[in-house]
Design a protein around this motif. Structure first.
Motif, PDB file in Angstrom:
ATOM      1  N   ALA A 247       0.747  -1.087   0.031  1.00 57.82           N
ATOM      2  CA  ALA A 247      -0.146  -0.065   0.110  1.00 57.82           C
ATOM      3  C   ALA A 247       0.746   1.359  -0.028  1.00 57.82           C
ATOM      4  O   ALA A 247       0.350   2.316  -0.290  1.00 57.82           O
ATOM      5  CB  ALA A 247      -0.938   0.107   1.182  1.00 57.82           C
ATOM      6  N   VAL A 248       2.099   1.079   0.334  1.00 54.80           N
ATOM      7  CA  VAL A 248       3.068   2.301   0.370  1.00 54.80           C
ATOM      8  C   VAL A 248       3.939   2.008  -0.813  1.00 54.80           C
ATOM      9  O   VAL A 248       4.588   1.210  -0.774  1.00 54.80           O
ATOM     10  CB  VAL A 248       3.799   2.492   1.715  1.00 54.80           C
ATOM     11  CG1 VAL A 248       4.747   3.684   1.914  1.00 54.80           C
ATOM     12  CG2 VAL A 248       2.596   2.266   2.790  1.00 54.80           C
ATOM     13  N   THR A 249       4.199   3.230  -1.639  1.00 55.73           N
ATOM     14  CA  THR A 249       5.110   3.211  -2.576  1.00 55.73           C
ATOM     15  C   THR A 249       5.908   4.622  -2.585  1.00 55.73           C
ATOM     16  O   THR A 249       5.291   5.687  -2.114  1.00 55.73           O
ATOM     17  CB  THR A 249       4.545   2.833  -3.960  1.00 55.73           C
ATOM     18  OG1 THR A 249       3.501   3.882  -4.219  1.00 55.73           O
ATOM     19  CG2 THR A 249       4.103   1.356  -4.143  1.00 55.73           C
ATOM     20  N   PHE A 250       6.851   4.630  -3.359  1.00 51.44           N
ATOM     21  CA  PHE A 250       7.549   5.999  -3.552  1.00 51.44           C
ATOM     22  C   PHE A 250       7.506   6.418  -4.971  1.00 51.44           C
ATOM     23  O   PHE A 250       7.914   5.761  -5.779  1.00 51.44           O
ATOM     24  CB  PHE A 250       9.065   6.087  -2.802  1.00 51.44           C
ATOM     25  CG  PHE A 250       9.023   6.216  -1.512  1.00 51.44           C
ATOM     26  CD1 PHE A 250       9.238   7.414  -0.668  1.00 51.44           C
ATOM     27  CD2 PHE A 250       8.719   5.209  -0.550  1.00 51.44           C
ATOM     28  CE1 PHE A 250       9.304   7.524   0.696  1.00 51.44           C
ATOM     29  CE2 PHE A 250       8.939   4.970   0.715  1.00 51.44           C
ATOM     30  CZ  PHE A 250       9.070   6.220   1.315  1.00 51.44           C
ATOM     31  N   SER A 251       7.035   7.663  -5.270  1.00 52.66           N
ATOM     32  CA  SER A 251       7.091   8.083  -6.482  1.00 52.66           C
ATOM     33  C   SER A 251       8.447   8.747  -6.961  1.00 52.66           C
ATOM     34  O   SER A 251       9.364   8.692  -6.160  1.00 52.66           O
ATOM     35  CB  SER A 251       5.978   9.069  -6.822  1.00 52.66           C
ATOM     36  OG  SER A 251       6.434  10.392  -6.091  1.00 52.66           O
ATOM     37  N   GLN A 252       8.605   8.948  -8.336  1.00 50.62           N
ATOM     38  CA  GLN A 252       9.834   9.648  -8.670  1.00 50.62           C
ATOM     39  C   GLN A 252       9.578  11.200  -8.876  1.00 50.62           C
ATOM     40  O   GLN A 252      10.316  11.873  -9.352  1.00 50.62           O
ATOM     41  CB  GLN A 252      10.246   9.099 -10.190  1.00 50.62           C
ATOM     42  CG  GLN A 252      10.913   7.879 -10.248  1.00 50.62           C
ATOM     43  CD  GLN A 252      12.460   7.708 -10.180  1.00 50.62           C
ATOM     44  OE1 GLN A 252      13.115   8.367 -11.335  1.00 50.62           O
ATOM     45  NE2 GLN A 252      13.163   7.178  -9.336  1.00 50.62           N
ATOM     46  N   ASP A 253       8.395  11.599  -8.173  1.00 57.33           N
ATOM     47  CA  ASP A 253       8.355  13.156  -8.589  1.00 57.33           C
ATOM     48  C   ASP A 253       9.314  13.865  -7.423  1.00 57.33           C
ATOM     49  O   ASP A 253       8.884  13.848  -6.316  1.00 57.33           O
ATOM     50  CB  ASP A 253       6.765  13.273  -8.248  1.00 57.33           C
ATOM     51  CG  ASP A 253       6.301  14.832  -8.404  1.00 57.33           C
ATOM     52  OD1 ASP A 253       7.043  15.771  -8.896  1.00 57.33           O
ATOM     53  OD2 ASP A 253       4.985  14.969  -8.510  1.00 57.33           O
ATOM     54  N   HIS A 254       9.830  14.816  -7.996  1.00 56.84           N
ATOM     55  CA  HIS A 254      10.976  15.629  -7.233  1.00 56.84           C
ATOM     56  C   HIS A 254      10.257  16.626  -6.709  1.00 56.84           C
ATOM     57  O   HIS A 254      10.891  17.532  -5.604  1.00 56.84           O
ATOM     58  CB  HIS A 254      12.147  15.900  -8.025  1.00 56.84           C
ATOM     59  CG  HIS A 254      11.881  16.919  -9.175  1.00 56.84           C
ATOM     60  ND1 HIS A 254      11.357  16.358 -10.359  1.00 56.84           N
ATOM     61  CD2 HIS A 254      11.717  18.209  -9.124  1.00 56.84           C
ATOM     62  CE1 HIS A 254      11.288  17.584 -11.119  1.00 56.84           C
ATOM     63  NE2 HIS A 254      11.445  18.704 -10.365  1.00 56.84           N
ATOM     64  N   ARG A 255       9.063  17.090  -6.968  1.00 56.36           N
ATOM     65  CA  ARG A 255       8.486  18.313  -6.676  1.00 56.36           C
ATOM     66  C   ARG A 255       7.804  18.313  -5.293  1.00 56.36           C
ATOM     67  O   ARG A 255       6.708  17.576  -5.170  1.00 56.36           O
ATOM     68  CB  ARG A 255       7.522  18.900  -7.540  1.00 56.36           C
ATOM     69  CG  ARG A 255       8.034  18.935  -9.058  1.00 56.36           C
ATOM     70  CD  ARG A 255       6.931  19.056 -10.112  1.00 56.36           C
ATOM     71  NE  ARG A 255       6.259  17.863  -9.960  1.00 56.36           N
ATOM     72  CZ  ARG A 255       4.845  17.965 -10.650  1.00 56.36           C
ATOM     73  NH1 ARG A 255       4.417  18.999 -11.193  1.00 56.36           N
ATOM     74  NH2 ARG A 255       4.116  16.793 -10.597  1.00 56.36           N
ATOM     75  N   LEU A 256       8.301  18.966  -4.262  1.00 52.78           N
ATOM     76  CA  LEU A 256       7.904  18.684  -2.966  1.00 52.78           C
ATOM     77  C   LEU A 256       7.650  19.964  -2.061  1.00 52.78           C
ATOM     78  O   LEU A 256       6.806  20.043  -0.921  1.00 52.78           O
ATOM     79  CB  LEU A 256       8.690  17.790  -1.948  1.00 52.78           C
ATOM     80  CG  LEU A 256       9.013  16.219  -2.684  1.00 52.78           C
ATOM     81  CD1 LEU A 256      10.043  15.702  -1.780  1.00 52.78           C
ATOM     82  CD2 LEU A 256       7.613  15.565  -2.503  1.00 52.78           C
ATOM     83  N   ALA A 257       8.217  21.363  -2.682  1.00 53.78           N
ATOM     84  CA  ALA A 257       8.390  22.285  -1.494  1.00 53.78           C
ATOM     85  C   ALA A 257       6.816  22.979  -1.360  1.00 53.78           C
ATOM     86  O   ALA A 257       6.036  23.068  -2.730  1.00 53.78           O
ATOM     87  CB  ALA A 257       9.131  23.380  -2.405  1.00 53.78           C
ATOM     88  N   THR A 258       6.655  23.559  -0.389  1.00 53.96           N
ATOM     89  CA  THR A 258       5.230  24.223  -0.012  1.00 53.96           C
ATOM     90  C   THR A 258       5.542  25.547   0.552  1.00 53.96           C
ATOM     91  O   THR A 258       6.760  25.705   1.037  1.00 53.96           O
ATOM     92  CB  THR A 258       4.303  23.226   0.731  1.00 53.96           C
ATOM     93  OG1 THR A 258       4.948  22.979   1.994  1.00 53.96           O
ATOM     94  CG2 THR A 258       4.235  21.885  -0.134  1.00 53.96           C
TER      95      THR A 258
END
Length: 265
Positions: A90-101
């Motif tokens: 149920a837990v995976t990690f994407s390759q999306d580097h965009r994380l800043a908020t």
């Protein structure tokens, strides 16, 4: 001299084209935003919650009254302990580097919902810092991992200065602070002094899980659970450490320097 110039001409440009061109290729082992699929764990085993070393995953009520999972990206170490512990995948990690908020609250995300990425500074601040931003980096009790990835941005391959972003030696010469580390008890006063030395208006950027929440040291009395309790933070860039591309993406979003096609929410 002529030989040097000829060699340089043959080498060509070493600086990546990003953001005008595609971003650099990320390694296969790169771990971007974690994705939690609560539909795969109907029994609610909570193994991922138990395994998380920083209590970044919590159960919440989902849509329709069902169970869901929420992850605090500000606490997440991207260590895969949750993924390894989950028997249902149920837990995976994407390759999306965009994380800043821009806000701490935006780092609390549920399942696979879209992350509310950082928006640009307000118009007045953008007119001041949009083309020239001087930052003083403060390592407030970090392990040097985040500091190292910040330093990568100043190498010839990334060339952060082409965006008008530079690091300076004194907070009196800076427009803001870039903070790494959990803000240890011995560094709190130094951080306060550095913040006070920056002339207003000023901005503060928290880089890494330690600077956002205390990281693996969260709750320990020897530190202050990140920068937010000491200074006002304008940009949060999660990771342990965040990839240089993640840091650059956050900085460019803050300064509204990404091409229109790359500003995706």
């Amino acid at each position: 001299m002529l030989k040097t110039l000829l060699t340089r001409w043959h080498q060509g440009s070493r600086t990546m084209a990003y953001p005008a061109g595609p971003p650099p290729e990320l390694p296969e082992r790169f771990r971007g935003r974690p994705l939690l699929d609560a539909t795969r764990c109907p029994d609610g085993c909570r193994e991922c919650i138990t395994a998380c070393p920083t209590d970044a995953i919590t159960p919440v009520a989902g849509e329709g009254g069902g169970a869901a999972l929420r992850v605090d990206l500000g606490r997440c170490l991207f260590c895969t302990e949750c993924m390894d512990a989950c028997p249902e995948g149920a837990v995976t990690f994407s390759q999306d580097h965009r994380l800043a908020t821009r806000t701490r609250e935006a780092l609390h995300v549920e399942g696979q919902r879209t992350l509310e990425l950082a928006q640009a500074l307000e118009r007045k601040a953008l007119s001041l810092f949009g083309r020239s931003l001087k930052l003083r980096q403060v390592s407030a009790g970090g392990c040097n991992a985040c500091e190292a990835d910040v330093n990568v941005l100043m190498t010839i391959g990334w060339d952060l200065s082409r965006f008008g972003i530079q690091f300076v030696a004194s907070p009196r010469h800076a427009d803001g602070l870039l903070i790494t580390g959990c803000v240890s008890a011995n560094m709190k006063f130094a951080l306060e002094k550095a913040y006070a030395a920056v002339a207003p208006p000023k901005i503060v950027i928290a880089v890494g899980a330690c600077a956002i929440s205390g990281g693996p040291y969260v709750g320990m009395p020897q530190q202050h659970n990140g920068a937010g309790g000491t200074v006002s933070v304008d940009l949060y860039i999660p990771g342990c450490p965040p990839h240089p591309l993640t840091i650059l993406d956050g900085l460019l979003r803050l300064l509204n320097r990404l091409p229109e096609g790359r500003v995706q929410r």
